[in-house]
Motif scaffolding. Structure first.
Motif, PDB file in Angstrom:
ATOM      1  N   TRP A  40       0.850  -1.196   0.000  1.00  0.00           N
ATOM      2  CA  TRP A  40       0.000   0.000   0.000  1.00  0.00           C
ATOM      3  C   TRP A  40       0.877   1.235   0.000  1.00  0.00           C
ATOM      4  O   TRP A  40       1.924   1.283   0.658  1.00  0.00           O
ATOM      5  N   PRO A  77      -6.884   3.198  -9.830  1.00  0.00           N
ATOM      6  CA  PRO A  77      -6.314   1.856 -10.025  1.00  0.00           C
ATOM      7  C   PRO A  77      -7.043   1.079 -11.104  1.00  0.00           C
ATOM      8  O   PRO A  77      -8.272   1.145 -11.218  1.00  0.00           O
ATOM      9  N   PRO A 120      -6.890  -5.567 -11.025  1.00  0.00           N
ATOM     10  CA  PRO A 120      -5.681  -6.370 -10.839  1.00  0.00           C
ATOM     11  C   PRO A 120      -5.588  -7.489 -11.864  1.00  0.00           C
ATOM     12  O   PRO A 120      -6.610  -7.983 -12.352  1.00  0.00           O
ATOM     13  N   ARG A 168      -0.212  -4.050  -9.025  1.00  0.00           N
ATOM     14  CA  ARG A 168      -1.337  -3.183  -9.421  1.00  0.00           C
ATOM     15  C   ARG A 168      -0.835  -2.073 -10.329  1.00  0.00           C
ATOM     16  O   ARG A 168       0.281  -1.579 -10.150  1.00  0.00           O
ATOM     17  N   ARG A 169      -1.651  -1.663 -11.296  1.00  0.00           N
ATOM     18  CA  ARG A 169      -1.303  -0.578 -12.203  1.00  0.00           C
ATOM     19  C   ARG A 169      -2.390   0.489 -12.153  1.00  0.00           C
ATOM     20  O   ARG A 169      -3.517   0.228 -11.729  1.00  0.00           O
ATOM     21  N   PHE A 170      -2.026   1.705 -12.644  1.00  0.00           N
ATOM     22  CA  PHE A 170      -2.910   2.854 -12.528  1.00  0.00           C
ATOM     23  C   PHE A 170      -3.096   3.533 -13.880  1.00  0.00           C
ATOM     24  O   PHE A 170      -2.312   3.323 -14.818  1.00  0.00           O
ATOM     25  N   ARG A 186       5.538   2.781  -5.467  1.00  0.00           N
ATOM     26  CA  ARG A 186       4.620   3.208  -6.518  1.00  0.00           C
ATOM     27  C   ARG A 186       5.395   4.134  -7.449  1.00  0.00           C
ATOM     28  O   ARG A 186       5.815   5.225  -7.043  1.00  0.00           O
TER      29      ARG A 186
END
Length: 377
Positions: free
Chosen positions: A73, A91, A94, A120-122, A150
């Motif tokens: 996180w 986000p 996943p 995870r990607r954004f 991140r």
């Protein structure tokens, strides 16, 4: 490969937020044979850094947790708590399973690596996942430092810099447009190594007021619509240098104006500005003497009533798929239709019966009622 977890009372105190406890021997450890140590596969790193990773399916746990059991996180400051907010992004869903594209690795020296596993990607091109400083030993792989990174994963480069006696994780990567001609802009994220954790720290002033995230676009553009109808473009180039005294951030901003009603006229240079500020590491914080040049110039535009043109996301959010109907849903949907058909049939039958009761010309459809003779009293 046998995986074991070593968590002492010291490590537990670090997970609770303490950054001043003595350094523990290791965060996590995985036994590995000679062949696995010499030729590790992506699964080796996924299983090492992610608690609950399934090698058979390649699926990571949701939500993701690192090898110590801590959530993966990271949060940048919001606009209402900082002079300059962190990057604005949503986000993406996943992945069903992890692949080698979800692994970034840099060798620092023989037997020592920085490993980043992306979970995870954004929408702005960023990615999130556990990052670790891993040492190869005669028994396997030892995690000496761990955190949640991140950053931009495209053409990513990881390294450690020494600043005021503290190691700093520097993660640089590109955000590239996906429409038309590809344009890439590089960004840097810095995370101080406090004991055996990489910390996501905001940049603050001496009074601990937040000035911005430890996230630095090395190249950036933003357009504003001015009250007089002109369009004003801001272009930033910045560089970061590291030494024992601190982190030097050099910014150069060029501002130009254009008239949307005259697209053939070249933009006119309005202003150039440059500034240098030095970040220092003190008392578990990144300290700066002032906000960034970029944030100060953007604030000036907002004061004169200029409106920022929203930046397009690198990746659009996919449309939500409608869930497939279940047997119960199908039965529920069919029941009203069946009831409607039944009601229609009954109505038709009633109409038919009514038609039969209508008398034809010269005939009666009913028998005459019998005559009853009554004698008055």
């Amino acid at each position: 490969m046998k995986r074991t977890l070593q968590v002492s009372a010291v490590a537990l105190s670090l997970l609770a937020g303490c950054a001043t406890a003595p350094k523990s021997s290791s965060m996590c450890f995985a036994e590995a044979g000679a062949n696995a140590r010499s030729f590790p596969t992506p699964d080796t790193w996924f299983a090492l850094l992610l608690h609950g990773y399934d090698k058979d399916t390649g699926a990571a746990p949701r939500p993701s947790v690192d090898c110590t059991g801590a959530p993966v996180w990271s949060q940048d400051p919001a606009a209402d708590e900082c002079v300059e907010a962190g990057p604005d992004a949503l986000p993406l869903p996943p992945p069903e399973k992890l692949t080698e594209e979800d692994l970034v690795m840099e060798t620092l020296q023989a037997g020592q690596r920085l490993v980043w596993v992306i979970t995870r990607r954004f929408t702005n091109g960023e990615a999130l996942g556990p990052v670790a400083l891993v040492e190869t030993t005669e028994q396997g792989f030892r995690v000496d430092a761990l955190g949640s990174l991140r950053a931009m994963p495209k053409n990513a480069k990881l390294r450690l810099e020494k600043v005021q006696g503290t190691n700093i994780l520097v993660a640089e990567g590109d955000a590239c447009t996906t429409e038309g001609e590809e344009v890439c802009r590089r960004h840097a994220r810095i995370m101080p190594l406090r004991q055996n954790r990489f910390f996501t720290e905001s940049v603050s002033d001496k009074a601990r007021a937040c000035l911005g995230a430890a996230w630095f676009p090395l190249s950036r553009e933003m357009d504003f619509e001015l009250p007089n109808g002109l369009r004003r473009k801001f272009e930033l180039t910045s560089t970061l240098t590291y030494d024992e005294k601190g982190i030097s951030v050099q910014e150069q901003v060029q501002v130009s104006d254009s008239d949307p009603s005259q697209p053939d006229v070249a933009p006119r240079l309005y202003r150039r500005a440059q500034d240098v500020r030095t970040l220092e590491l003190a008392d578990n914080a990144l300290l700066a003497p002032k906000p960034s040049l970029w944030s100060r110039m953007v604030e000036q535009q907002e004061r004169i009533g200029a409106r920022a043109v929203p930046e397009k996301p690198i990746f659009a959010l996919p449309e939500k798929k409608k869930p497939a109907p279940t047997e119960a849903d199908t039965a529920t949907a069919q029941a009203p239709a069946a009831d409607k058909a039944k009601a229609t049939a009954e109505a038709a039958k009633t109409a038919s019966d009514t038609t039969k009761t209508v008398a034809a010309p010269g005939k009666t459809s009913q028998k005459p009622a019998p005559t009853v003779n009554t004698t008055p009293p």
